[in-house]
Design an enzyme around this catalytic site. Sequence first.
Site, mmCIF file in Angstrom:
data_model
loop_
_atom_site.group_PDB
_atom_site.id
_atom_site.type_symbol
_atom_site.label_atom_id
_atom_site.label_comp_id
_atom_site.label_asym_id
_atom_site.label_seq_id
_atom_site.Cartn_x
_atom_site.Cartn_y
_atom_site.Cartn_z
ATOM 1 C CG HIS A 32 -2.124 0.814 1.128
ATOM 2 N ND1 HIS A 32 -2.473 1.752 2.089
ATOM 3 C CD2 HIS A 32 -3.102 0.873 0.194
ATOM 4 C CE1 HIS A 32 -3.593 2.345 1.749
ATOM 5 N NE2 HIS A 32 -4.003 1.838 0.602
ATOM 6 C CE LYS A 44 -1.559 4.793 -1.653
ATOM 7 N NZ LYS A 44 -2.176 4.009 -0.563
ATOM 8 C CG ASP A 51 18.809 12.083 -9.256
ATOM 9 O OD1 ASP A 51 18.872 10.950 -9.769
ATOM 10 O OD2 ASP A 51 18.686 13.142 -9.910
ATOM 11 C CG HIS A 84 -7.663 8.170 -0.450
ATOM 12 N ND1 HIS A 84 -6.308 8.087 -0.748
ATOM 13 C CD2 HIS A 84 -8.132 6.907 -0.574
ATOM 14 C CE1 HIS A 84 -5.994 6.841 -1.054
ATOM 15 N NE2 HIS A 84 -7.073 6.096 -0.957
ATOM 16 C CE LYS A 95 -4.568 6.464 2.816
ATOM 17 N NZ LYS A 95 -5.994 6.317 2.798
ATOM 18 C CG ASP A 103 -0.241 18.561 22.480
ATOM 19 O OD1 ASP A 103 -1.481 18.773 22.502
ATOM 20 O OD2 ASP A 103 0.345 17.888 23.345
#
Length: 402
Positions: free
Chosen positions: A113, A115, A120, A296, A298, A303
Amino acid sequence: MNSHWVPGNRITLLENGEGYFPRVFEAIAAAEREVLLETFILFDDKVGQQLHQALLSAAARGAEVHVLIDGWGSPDLPASFTQPLLDAGVRLRSFEPVQRLFGARINLLRRMHHKLVVVDGQRAFVGGINYSIDHLEEFGPLAKQDYAVEVDGPLVGQIQAFCRANVQAPQPARGQWLKRWRASMERDGVPGVHEDGAVAAFVTRDNHLHRTDIERHYRAAVRSARQRILIANAYFFPGYRLLRDLRRAARRGVQVDLVLQGHPDQPWVKRATELLYRHLIRADVRVFEYNERPLHGKVAVVDDIWATVGSSNLDPTSLSLNLEANVVVRDAAFARHLRERIDHLMAQSCERVQRPATGRLRSAWIAVRSMIVFHALRRFPVWASQGTARTPRVVPMRSDAP
């Protein structure tokens, strides 16, 4: 935990495809030595074609290009998409290629999952945004609301080493990725250090050595909170310990705000999450539903000093089955900026969930029903793992040329 906190990073928040795609495509197209890319979804649409051109540009410049896609999330890439990449020398691989039964994809569990992009060894991108047009507002009412970060600084070395290790194996042995990071630093040099930059860690979850690392970072931040916890998460059904920590924080006077899906792309998600509403609201946790389009993201802020952005939802598949990757940041400026963006979302497009008024008997039945479903869903990963314990396959995508 497999994370190593490093100072001196510049972390830039990128919101939705409009903020993310131009930055990552520009970086890839300008690569001179190496591109490492891992993604759950890559479609042959407008966005996929833009990535396609950027990868070809990098390969034409002589860069070594590695692309790892998830076989379930990206099952139908045509030869017209893959063949030009293979011909250009791009190394395409599929994590657990899709299996079908009567046309339906059946091997849903234990997905890759991530991404991730590293260019470089100098710039990295981490988040929840896939390569598909539904991350652009032009897609319409079902366009996703999402987040990623661009990383510049020494943390890039950790992300690069992790991705390089995945070129050889999907789950490196203990310490392997860190050894490769150190070796790459000796060979390529340390990425630029920014004075007074953010302290950050790259945190991953796998089914071998780091099963609970992301959840443990969340729990540590929640337990240490003194003023406010703000979590925006697409699929929210965490385990008992994190729920307990959130309730305890609210009861000791911390403002706990959850931003969840009001109009999800998968309706069952909302029905499952709603089972937790009464339990949370009774402890003074504030629950908000985002209603403009599917959420979508996450992300979380605690604080105005601790923040995280990544691929990991707070549900059984992300916390117990999938391979996930987050960046965790300790930096006031970044945390405030992310918090302000989520607060804007709450003010413009969210509705607070009120505690439902029910009779005592119905309330007791709801509590019993919720408890049964909660424990069934939480134990689902254990049951599912019984038949999926083998090492996952990473299969090179082959050229069709004779």
